[in-house]
Motif scaffolding. Structure first.
Motif, short mmCIF file in Angstrom:
data_model
loop_
_atom_site.label_atom_id
_atom_site.label_comp_id
_atom_site.label_asym_id
_atom_site.label_seq_id
_atom_site.Cartn_x
_atom_site.Cartn_y
_atom_site.Cartn_z
N ARG A 1 4.12 -14.21 -1.45
CA ARG A 1 5.17 -13.30 -0.37
C ARG A 1 6.54 -13.48 -0.82
NH1 ARG A 1 0.82 -11.70 -0.39
NH2 ARG A 1 -0.39 -10.66 1.51
N SER B 1 -1.92 -6.28 -0.54
CA SER B 1 -1.94 -5.22 -0.27
C SER B 1 -2.18 -4.01 -1.45
CB SER B 1 -0.66 -5.03 0.63
OG SER B 1 0.38 -4.52 -0.14
N ARG B 2 -2.09 -2.43 -0.89
CA ARG B 2 -2.57 -2.00 -2.04
C ARG B 2 -1.15 -1.99 -3.10
NH1 ARG B 2 -6.59 2.07 1.47
NH2 ARG B 2 -8.54 0.65 1.49
N ARG B 3 -0.20 -1.85 -2.23
CA ARG B 3 1.13 -1.63 -2.86
C ARG B 3 1.12 -2.87 -4.01
NH1 ARG B 3 6.78 -0.11 0.06
NH2 ARG B 3 5.31 2.21 -0.15
N GLU B 4 1.16 -3.53 -3.71
CA GLU B 4 1.28 -4.52 -4.04
C GLU B 4 0.51 -5.39 -5.76
OE1 GLU B 4 2.07 -8.56 -1.31
OE2 GLU B 4 0.05 -8.22 -1.53
N ASP C 1 -11.38 -4.96 -2.60
CA ASP C 1 -9.43 -4.12 -3.11
C ASP C 1 -9.03 -5.18 -4.04
OD1 ASP C 1 -8.74 -1.70 -1.40
OD2 ASP C 1 -8.01 -3.06 0.05
#
Length: 340
Positions: A301, A137-140, A82
């Protein structure tokens, strides 16, 4: 392959685009998630002077490595990784590039602006534009680019731990500026007219929030700074009123950083520039270093990712989501489009 296309002002549709070819120094990416940017909204509204139609939008990218060109250096990427993407180009020859500031390249072409973007199923990019970000994550990943634009503005403003920084506008780019200024230890005042966005700004690092009209901003900031004004003002809205308010709210010998494009001519009392001996600075795009700083922030985070993304929709619903944003810009911070 499927792609979202803006055909003209106010006209958006889901259509077909040719699949990209893979150059020897390219990486083929399967696009997983894309963020809608304010530039995409302005393209839809017909207010982006850099865009020719039709245009595929999208440069806030979360993707998976699909295929690697045979001349890509070994060990950088693996199929299935990713990643995100630096969506800008650099000519390497202009004055900005020669000074090592390729983010402001005279001939830059940003994905989704001067050239077709990533709101497609597949995207081929040069390997040196691919950014690995382990553990995000992909949202991040889809938030890295807009937050990096805010981080770059902080760098342009030479923010110090002793500074009071006013950030006008708490969209994703403004939130990046808030988080970036807080990372440097500055006292951050966030300004917006939407209370929901101000709450997100507090979570991103603002110690004070102001809901105020631009005309009253300098008075409010003066009251919070013993009459001095802000050491640094970062404008992340892009309207004439906030351009003027930024100068008025800045302290003597302060710095004003403009990220947004004003959508109309701006009239200034230029005596403020001279009397205050202000540094008036533009901030364009972001650098790989900015991307890396934001990646580090997100890996901790501590940034309110879920709150910063107002909606997540499918590619089928992306056009309607863009139309909704056009009708109600205040209530939406970011829209993510999920392609997989």
């Amino acid at each position: 392959m499927r792609a979202l296309m803006i055909d003209a002002a106010g006209r958006v549709r889901l259509g077909d685009a040719p699949s990209p070819s893979l150059g020897q120094e390219d990486v083929l990416l399967r696009v997983r998630m894309i963020g809608f940017c304010g530039s995409d909204l302005n393209t839809f509204r017909g207010l982006n002077p850099l865009v020719a139609y039709p245009r595929i939008p999208g440069h806030e990218i979360a993707a998976t490595v699909e295929t690697i060109g045979e001349h890509v250096p070994d060990g950088l990427f693996a199929v299935g990784d990713d990643v995100t993407v630096l969506p800008y180009t650099a000519c390497g020859r202009c004055a900005a590039c020669r000074r090592g500031r390729s983010n402001a390249c005279r001939d830059n072409e940003t994905l989704g602006v001067q050239r077709d973007g990533a709101m497609t199923e597949l995207l081929s990019v040069p390997w040196n534009k691919v950014v690995s970000a382990q553990g995000l994550s992909r949202r991040e990943l889809a938030l890295v680019e807009p937050l990096s634009v805010g981080f770059h503005a902080v760098d342009r403003g030479r923010v110090l731990p002793s500074d009071t920084v006013v950030v006008i506008g708490c969209g994703a780019v403004g939130l990046g500026a808030i988080a970036g200024a807080r990372e440097r230890g500055a006292n951050v005042i966030a300004v917006d007219v939407d209370e929901g966005k101000l709450e997100i700004a507090r979570r991103a690092g603002a110690s004070i929030t102001l809901s105020t009209a631009p005309a009253l901003l300098s008075e409010r900031v003066a009251a919070l700074t013993n009459g001095d004004g802000a050491d640094v003002v970062i404008e992340a809205v892009g309207i004439p009123e906030t351009f003027v308010a930024s100068v008025q709210a800045a302290a003597f010998t302060g710095r004003v950083v403009y990220i947004g494009y004003a959508k109309a001519p701006v009239s200034y009392d230029t005596s403020q520039f001279v009397k205050k001996e202000l540094d008036i600075l533009g901030s364009r795009n972001a650098t790989r270093e900015d991307f890396q700083r934001v990646t580090t922030l997100l890996q901790r985070r501590t940034f309110p990712v879920d709150a910063a993304v107002s909606r997540c929709v499918s590619l089928d619903d992306a056009g309607r989501a863009l139309e909704d944003w056009d009708r109600d810009t205040r209530s939406i911070t970011r829209i993510h489009v999920e392609l997989s």
